[in-house]
Design an enzyme around this catalytic site. Structure first.
Site, PDB file in Angstrom:
ATOM      1  N   HIS A  74       0.821  -1.210   0.000  1.00 53.72           N
ATOM      2  CA  HIS A  74       0.000   0.000   0.000  1.00 53.72           C
ATOM      3  C   HIS A  74       0.857   1.262   0.000  1.00 53.72           C
ATOM      4  O   HIS A  74       0.362   2.352   0.277  1.00 53.72           O
ATOM      5  CB  HIS A  74      -0.961  -0.021   1.187  1.00 53.72           C
ATOM      6  CG  HIS A  74      -1.881  -1.208   1.156  1.00 53.72           C
ATOM      7  ND1 HIS A  74      -3.116  -1.189   0.565  1.00 53.72           N
ATOM      8  CD2 HIS A  74      -1.707  -2.466   1.610  1.00 53.72           C
ATOM      9  CE1 HIS A  74      -3.681  -2.380   0.661  1.00 53.72           C
ATOM     10  NE2 HIS A  74      -2.842  -3.177   1.288  1.00 53.72           N
ATOM     11  N   HIS A  78      -1.137   2.844  -5.521  1.00 57.25           N
ATOM     12  CA  HIS A  78      -1.473   1.431  -5.403  1.00 57.25           C
ATOM     13  C   HIS A  78      -2.974   1.209  -5.467  1.00 57.25           C
ATOM     14  O   HIS A  78      -3.762   2.126  -5.302  1.00 57.25           O
ATOM     15  CB  HIS A  78      -0.947   0.879  -4.073  1.00 57.25           C
ATOM     16  CG  HIS A  78      -1.668   1.450  -2.890  1.00 57.25           C
ATOM     17  ND1 HIS A  78      -1.344   2.661  -2.338  1.00 57.25           N
ATOM     18  CD2 HIS A  78      -2.724   0.975  -2.164  1.00 57.25           C
ATOM     19  CE1 HIS A  78      -2.170   2.914  -1.332  1.00 57.25           C
ATOM     20  NE2 HIS A  78      -3.011   1.905  -1.203  1.00 57.25           N
ATOM     21  N   HIS A  84      -8.574  -6.198   1.405  1.00 58.39           N
ATOM     22  CA  HIS A  84      -8.006  -5.180   2.289  1.00 58.39           C
ATOM     23  C   HIS A  84      -9.042  -4.690   3.292  1.00 58.39           C
ATOM     24  O   HIS A  84      -8.718  -4.411   4.446  1.00 58.39           O
ATOM     25  CB  HIS A  84      -7.492  -4.008   1.444  1.00 58.39           C
ATOM     26  CG  HIS A  84      -6.899  -2.876   2.224  1.00 58.39           C
ATOM     27  ND1 HIS A  84      -5.855  -3.040   3.108  1.00 58.39           N
ATOM     28  CD2 HIS A  84      -7.194  -1.540   2.243  1.00 58.39           C
ATOM     29  CE1 HIS A  84      -5.534  -1.871   3.637  1.00 58.39           C
ATOM     30  NE2 HIS A  84      -6.338  -0.944   3.136  1.00 58.39           N
ATOM     31  N   HIS A 214     -13.659   2.535   3.355  1.00 57.33           N
ATOM     32  CA  HIS A 214     -13.041   1.216   3.261  1.00 57.33           C
ATOM     33  C   HIS A 214     -14.017   0.118   3.668  1.00 57.33           C
ATOM     34  O   HIS A 214     -14.189  -0.876   2.950  1.00 57.33           O
ATOM     35  CB  HIS A 214     -11.797   1.143   4.155  1.00 57.33           C
ATOM     36  CG  HIS A 214     -10.575   1.775   3.589  1.00 57.33           C
ATOM     37  ND1 HIS A 214     -10.436   3.142   3.451  1.00 57.33           N
ATOM     38  CD2 HIS A 214      -9.412   1.227   3.138  1.00 57.33           C
ATOM     39  CE1 HIS A 214      -9.244   3.411   2.943  1.00 57.33           C
ATOM     40  NE2 HIS A 214      -8.602   2.273   2.747  1.00 57.33           N
ATOM     41  N   GLU A 226      -5.264   4.643  -4.720  1.00 53.95           N
ATOM     42  CA  GLU A 226      -4.916   5.781  -3.871  1.00 53.95           C
ATOM     43  C   GLU A 226      -3.570   6.369  -4.266  1.00 53.95           C
ATOM     44  O   GLU A 226      -2.744   5.714  -4.881  1.00 53.95           O
ATOM     45  CB  GLU A 226      -4.891   5.351  -2.410  1.00 53.95           C
ATOM     46  CG  GLU A 226      -6.255   4.871  -1.909  1.00 53.95           C
ATOM     47  CD  GLU A 226      -6.209   4.279  -0.518  1.00 53.95           C
ATOM     48  OE1 GLU A 226      -7.106   4.575   0.288  1.00 53.95           O
ATOM     49  OE2 GLU A 226      -5.269   3.493  -0.226  1.00 53.95           O
TER      50      GLU A 226
END
Length: 264
Positions: A74, A78, A84, A214, A226
């Site tokens: 991350h 990425h 995740h 998330h 991101e």
């Protein structure tokens, strides 16, 4: 090829715009990557050690350069895979990055400018619809939506991860329900800045404020990309994004060389 040089594809000429930060040591990462470099002289010594081939026998008198990278999946620009966010998504085991269909990482790019929002401000569904209406764009399945917060201008500085507006659960689900499977940001996180979330927790103890973008991935499968950059150099609509992640086995995420193909 020079940077952003026009290339001709079967569909016509395009200008590739690199939307990625380099992967390497930087104050912008709380856990920065480390790169151990092997020089050409080191490479020659390796051949001598392994095979007894002296440097003087090599065509250029030197061996091959190389690097060993130690980094979180991350770090840098990425992709986050559904794994995740949670162990399950939509009632089934969540996909790891090597299980996500490649089609999710290629598509029409829609850039929403939210640079007018204050750091820590929440991007809401009505705001998304208003910005889309201003672009005269209606989301279609396969669209990739990226948010330009302006945080990328701080890349290389420690305060990078403290800046930018972020999405909440409702905004993520609003986009996914419209057929968007990849959501991007030029900030450190698609959620509001982590330090802001931690600070609010100490005052509110409200679980619903903890990384809602998330955790929305536990209900609906989606990926996010991101730490994008240069979104201001790409038109809001009309470009295609290609951001294929490295195929990390059972990975929760992976590094990506995100690229916008802008019609020339």
């Amino acid at each position: 090829m020079d940077a952003d040089e026009v290339i001709t594809l079967p569909g016509g000429p395009v200008r590739p715009v690199d939307l990625s930060h380099p992967l390497g040591p930087t104050p912008s990462e709380p856990a920065p990557p480390h790169i151990a470099r092997t020089s050409h002289a080191d490479g020659a010594e390796l051949w001598d050690h392994w095979y007894g081939i002296p440097a003087g026998a090599l065509p250029l008198g030197a061996g091959f350069a190389g690097e060993v990278v130690t980094a979180s999946t991350h770090a840098g620009t990425h992709v986050d895979a559904p794994w995740h966010y949670a162990a399950t998504a939509e009632g089934a085991p969540a996909w790891t990055v090597d299980e996500v269909p490649l089609s999710w990482f290629i598509g029409p790019l829609v850039i929403l400018d939210v640079t007018d929002l204050a750091t820590g401000e929440l991007v809401t569904p009505p705001l998304i619809d208003t910005r889309l209406a201003a672009l005269d764009h209606r989301l279609a399945p396969g669209d990739v939506v990226a948010f330009r917060t302006g945080a990328d201008r701080l890349w290389g500085r420690e305060e990078f991860w403290e800046h930018g507006a972020g999405l909440g659960r409702d905004a993520v689900l609003h986009l996914v329900d419209a057929g968007v499977r990849l959501i991007g940001t030029d900030a450190w996180s698609l959620d509001r800045p982590y330090p802001r979330i931690g600070e609010e927790w100490r005052g509110t103890r409200d679980p619903e404020r903890l990384w809602p973008a998330h955790f929305a991935g536990a209900d609906r499968r989606y990926c996010q990309v991101e730490k994008l950059t240069r979104l201001d150099e790409v038109p809001p609509t009309g470009a295609t994004i290609v951001c294929l992640p490295i195929k990390v086995a059972a990975g929760s995420g992976a590094w990506v060389r995100a690229t916008a193909l802008v019609p020339a």
